[in-house]
Write a protein that holds these residues in place. Structure first.
Motif, mmCIF file in Angstrom:
data_model
loop_
_atom_site.group_PDB
_atom_site.id
_atom_site.type_symbol
_atom_site.label_atom_id
_atom_site.label_comp_id
_atom_site.label_asym_id
_atom_site.label_seq_id
_atom_site.Cartn_x
_atom_site.Cartn_y
_atom_site.Cartn_z
ATOM 1 N N SER A 309 0.829 -1.203 0.000
ATOM 2 C CA SER A 309 0.000 0.000 0.000
ATOM 3 C C SER A 309 0.864 1.254 0.000
ATOM 4 O O SER A 309 0.592 2.211 -0.741
ATOM 5 N N ARG A 310 1.913 1.234 0.810
ATOM 6 C CA ARG A 310 2.794 2.401 0.899
ATOM 7 C C ARG A 310 3.489 2.668 -0.446
ATOM 8 O O ARG A 310 3.554 3.810 -0.917
ATOM 9 N N ARG A 311 3.984 1.613 -1.071
ATOM 10 C CA ARG A 311 4.702 1.785 -2.338
ATOM 11 C C ARG A 311 3.751 2.186 -3.467
ATOM 12 O O ARG A 311 4.113 3.000 -4.324
ATOM 13 N N ALA A 312 2.552 1.612 -3.472
ATOM 14 C CA ALA A 312 1.583 1.983 -4.506
ATOM 15 C C ALA A 312 1.178 3.447 -4.362
ATOM 16 O O ALA A 312 1.078 4.179 -5.359
ATOM 17 N N ASP A 313 0.958 3.873 -3.123
ATOM 18 C CA ASP A 313 0.601 5.272 -2.890
ATOM 19 C C ASP A 313 1.716 6.217 -3.321
ATOM 20 O O ASP A 313 1.457 7.340 -3.763
ATOM 21 N N ALA A 314 2.975 5.745 -3.195
ATOM 22 C CA ALA A 314 4.119 6.570 -3.572
ATOM 23 C C ALA A 314 4.400 6.533 -5.070
ATOM 24 O O ALA A 314 5.292 7.236 -5.551
ATOM 25 N N GLY A 315 3.638 5.690 -5.791
ATOM 26 C CA GLY A 315 3.812 5.619 -7.237
ATOM 27 C C GLY A 315 4.952 4.729 -7.690
ATOM 28 O O GLY A 315 5.396 4.825 -8.850
ATOM 29 N N THR A 317 6.825 1.920 -9.377
ATOM 30 C CA THR A 317 6.376 1.322 -10.639
ATOM 31 C C THR A 317 5.881 -0.104 -10.477
ATOM 32 O O THR A 317 4.800 -0.461 -10.950
ATOM 33 N N ARG A 318 6.676 -0.951 -9.825
ATOM 34 C CA ARG A 318 6.295 -2.362 -9.727
ATOM 35 C C ARG A 318 5.048 -2.548 -8.874
ATOM 36 O O ARG A 318 4.166 -3.365 -9.215
ATOM 37 N N ALA A 319 4.948 -1.810 -7.785
ATOM 38 C CA ALA A 319 3.771 -1.916 -6.919
ATOM 39 C C ALA A 319 2.513 -1.450 -7.658
ATOM 40 O O ALA A 319 1.454 -2.090 -7.592
ATOM 41 N N VAL A 320 2.609 -0.323 -8.345
ATOM 42 C CA VAL A 320 1.465 0.197 -9.095
ATOM 43 C C VAL A 320 1.034 -0.799 -10.172
ATOM 44 O O VAL A 320 -0.161 -1.069 -10.353
ATOM 45 N N ALA A 321 2.017 -1.378 -10.878
ATOM 46 C CA ALA A 321 1.693 -2.344 -11.930
ATOM 47 C C ALA A 321 0.981 -3.567 -11.362
ATOM 48 O O ALA A 321 0.034 -4.088 -11.961
ATOM 49 N N ALA A 322 1.426 -4.045 -10.187
ATOM 50 C CA ALA A 322 0.802 -5.211 -9.564
ATOM 51 C C ALA A 322 -0.646 -4.927 -9.185
ATOM 52 O O ALA A 322 -1.549 -5.741 -9.432
ATOM 53 N N ARG A 354 -8.014 -0.550 0.944
ATOM 54 C CA ARG A 354 -6.805 0.264 1.118
ATOM 55 C C ARG A 354 -6.067 0.492 -0.205
ATOM 56 O O ARG A 354 -5.217 1.380 -0.300
ATOM 57 N N LEU A 355 -6.401 -0.290 -1.239
ATOM 58 C CA LEU A 355 -5.737 -0.149 -2.538
ATOM 59 C C LEU A 355 -6.597 0.589 -3.558
ATOM 60 O O LEU A 355 -6.213 0.720 -4.721
ATOM 61 N N MET A 356 -7.769 1.073 -3.134
ATOM 62 C CA MET A 356 -8.735 1.622 -4.082
ATOM 63 C C MET A 356 -8.228 2.768 -4.949
ATOM 64 O O MET A 356 -8.636 2.879 -6.099
ATOM 65 N N PRO A 357 -7.350 3.645 -4.470
ATOM 66 C CA PRO A 357 -6.904 4.720 -5.359
ATOM 67 C C PRO A 357 -6.294 4.212 -6.659
ATOM 68 O O PRO A 357 -6.434 4.850 -7.709
ATOM 69 N N ARG A 358 -5.599 3.069 -6.621
ATOM 70 C CA ARG A 358 -5.017 2.481 -7.831
ATOM 71 C C ARG A 358 -5.873 1.348 -8.390
ATOM 72 O O ARG A 358 -5.965 1.159 -9.597
ATOM 73 N N LEU A 359 -6.502 0.610 -7.499
ATOM 74 C CA LEU A 359 -7.274 -0.568 -7.909
ATOM 75 C C LEU A 359 -8.595 -0.183 -8.555
ATOM 76 O O LEU A 359 -8.978 -0.734 -9.606
ATOM 77 N N GLY A 360 -9.324 0.757 -7.926
ATOM 78 C CA GLY A 360 -10.659 1.111 -8.373
ATOM 79 C C GLY A 360 -10.748 1.540 -9.821
ATOM 80 O O GLY A 360 -11.582 1.020 -10.581
ATOM 81 N N PRO A 361 -9.909 2.477 -10.286
ATOM 82 C CA PRO A 361 -9.989 2.897 -11.688
ATOM 83 C C PRO A 361 -9.729 1.753 -12.663
ATOM 84 O O PRO A 361 -10.354 1.691 -13.732
ATOM 85 N N ALA A 362 -8.831 0.825 -12.308
ATOM 86 C CA ALA A 362 -8.551 -0.301 -13.194
ATOM 87 C C ALA A 362 -9.753 -1.235 -13.285
ATOM 88 O O ALA A 362 -10.096 -1.739 -14.365
ATOM 89 N N VAL A 363 -10.411 -1.479 -12.145
ATOM 90 C CA VAL A 363 -11.620 -2.312 -12.150
ATOM 91 C C VAL A 363 -12.718 -1.631 -12.966
ATOM 92 O O VAL A 363 -13.363 -2.253 -13.823
ATOM 93 N N ASP A 364 -12.944 -0.364 -12.683
ATOM 94 C CA ASP A 364 -14.000 0.374 -13.379
ATOM 95 C C ASP A 364 -13.790 0.418 -14.883
ATOM 96 O O ASP A 364 -14.738 0.294 -15.660
ATOM 97 N N ALA A 365 -12.540 0.618 -15.312
ATOM 98 C CA ALA A 365 -12.262 0.703 -16.745
ATOM 99 C C ALA A 365 -12.605 -0.609 -17.438
ATOM 100 O O ALA A 365 -13.177 -0.629 -18.536
ATOM 101 N N GLU A 366 -12.271 -1.733 -16.790
ATOM 102 C CA GLU A 366 -12.568 -3.045 -17.382
ATOM 103 C C GLU A 366 -14.077 -3.281 -17.426
ATOM 104 O O GLU A 366 -14.612 -3.793 -18.411
ATOM 105 N N LEU A 367 -14.765 -2.909 -16.353
ATOM 106 C CA LEU A 367 -16.221 -3.067 -16.324
ATOM 107 C C LEU A 367 -16.894 -2.199 -17.382
ATOM 108 O O LEU A 367 -17.828 -2.631 -18.055
ATOM 109 N N ALA A 368 -16.407 -0.973 -17.536
ATOM 110 C CA ALA A 368 -17.007 -0.069 -18.528
ATOM 111 C C ALA A 368 -16.849 -0.632 -19.946
ATOM 112 O O ALA A 368 -17.720 -0.450 -20.795
ATOM 113 N N ARG A 369 -15.747 -1.342 -20.182
ATOM 114 C CA ARG A 369 -15.526 -1.933 -21.513
ATOM 115 C C ARG A 369 -16.405 -3.141 -21.753
ATOM 116 O O ARG A 369 -16.767 -3.435 -22.900
#
Length: 425
Positions: A309-315, A317-322, A354-369
């Protein structure tokens, strides 16, 4: 012999039908006691007059039922009065904070959580212990969980609470008190109810014996979200919980959709890659191999969720990609479920809020498609974090710890509300 008329034949058929027994006064009163208790429970605080108006009984009848529930400790008078109706101000009633209670026990791969809930639905005792349950035999795991539960029950007794039963929340296929399969624990055909109940009595001297029942942990967590969360008027939703694996539950019109054998909601084992990674269930490419906690930590190259969570929030690369890859796979699996079931919302619990800032948009984008109705867009706000007060933008992390144990405890309370006389002192 002369032929019977059509009218005579119909009369004979009617007379041959078994007569339904008439409800006696005792059973009617028992039903009405439950009706009044459930009404007060749902209202939180109310008056005799308001109960009578709600349930359609006379004020005199409701007063008599309330007096019995007060005498037997299911209701209490708060000392406040309410003058919202015509006539004299009414004394405010509420469910008792002592007396019957429910005990919920969540046994997961790396922890055991116990929650004791009172008749009003409030958490009164909560204990969570980290435990690595993967390497232990089922009877050992259940015995350790029984020890934690026994300690919670003793703490509850100090609060003048009397447990009415225990409900287990377990990560796998659960039916009739048996874990048919729990791949991440390595359990197959484990008589969980019997082993847990025996440990409570034999090892922890917990008497009288408490009735023990069990359910899938995602089912219990989904009902906790329905009963205690902040979903507002949402009554039909998909619930996903991310732990070591991925659990799921389906709620339709306020009730669990269990399926023909009780195993509905196993979204963690939907294939998202037909030739993908081997899963502990024996199949390949299951969702939890891409979006479960173990998979996320492996992909991000980190040791625990706090670091991820800390690394993803900090941007990083590997954490965000995961996290974004997990979101894409979640969206892929969820799109099929949404197309099939057309829920009002999808609720993400466990590790996901706790991962929603990065996780949520990715889920939503797939659902919208992929959602064919075209109704799913990020702006529609149908993806929610568990216990979030608002939909996407902004999302909030779950406010309650271990909702599965709380939901399991609330199952017991529902049984008390349905027949209070069965649980009187």
């Amino acid at each position: 012999m002369p032929a019977r008329s059509a009218q005579g034949e119909e009369r004979a058929r009617v007379e041959a039908r078994p007569r339904e027994p008439k409800a006696d006064k005792a059973s009617v009163r028992r039903h009405n006691l439950s009706l009044v208790l459930r009404t007060v429970h749902e209202a939180g605080e109310t008056t005799r007059a308001a109960v009578a108006a709600r349930v359609g009984l006379t004020r005199a009848a409701v007063s008599s039922l309330v007096e019995q529930l007060l005498e037997q400790g299911f209701l209490v008078e708060s000392g406040k009065t309410f003058s919202g109706q015509a006539g004299r101000p009414g004394t405010v009633l509420k469910a008792a904070g002592t007396g019957p209670a429910g005990v919920g026990v969540e046994i997961n791969v790396d922890y055991v959580s116990v929650c004791v809930v009172d008749l009003a639905g409030a958490d009164r005792v909560r204990v969570t212990e980290p435990l690595d349950n993967r390497a232990a035999e089922p009877d050992e795991v259940l015995a350790r969980a029984a020890g934690i539960a026994a300690g919670a029950v003793r703490s509850a007794a100090d609060l003048d609470l009397r447990p009415a039963g225990v409900r287990l929340a377990l990560p796998g296929l659960v039916s009739s008190g048996t874990v048919r399969q729990a791949p991440n624990l390595g359990w197959n055909r484990v008589a969980a109810d019997r082993l847990f109940g025996a440990a409570l009595v034999a090892q922890h001297r917990l008497r009288p014996e408490l009735p023990v029942a069990s359910d899938n942990e995602a089912n219990a967590a989904a009902l906790a979200e329905l009963w205690f969360g902040a979903l507002g008027d949402v009554r039909s939703f998909l619930y996903l919980t991310g732990e070591i694996g991925v659990g799921g539950a389906i709620v339709v019109d306020g009730a669990l959709l269990r399926g023909a054998h009780g195993f509905a909601g196993e979204i963690g084992h939907l294939p998202v890659d037909a030739d993908g990674r081997m899963c502990r269930c024996g199949s390949r490419g299951c969702l939890e191999q891409y979006a479960g906690q173990t998979a996320l930590l492996r992909s991000a190259g980190v040791a625990d969720m706090e670091e991820l969570s800390r690394r993803a929030d900090a941007g990083e690369t590997r954490a965000v990609a995961a996290v974004e890859e997990a979101g894409r796979m979640l969206g892929l699996a969820l799109s099929g479920a949404v197309n099939l079931l057309d829920p009002e919302a999808v609720v993400l619990g466990g590790i996901y809020p706790r991962l929603m800032p990065r996780l949520g948009p990715a889920v939503d984008a797939e659902l919208a498609r992929r959602v064919v109705s075209g109704l799913w867009t990020p702006e529609a706000g149908r993806l929610r974090a568990a216990s979030a007060a608002s939909p996407v933008g902004p999302l909030r992390a779950a406010s309650a710890a271990s909702p599965a144990s709380r939901g399991a405890a609330a199952f017991v309370i529902r049984h008390v509300l349905a027949d209070p006389l069965a649980y009187q002192s």
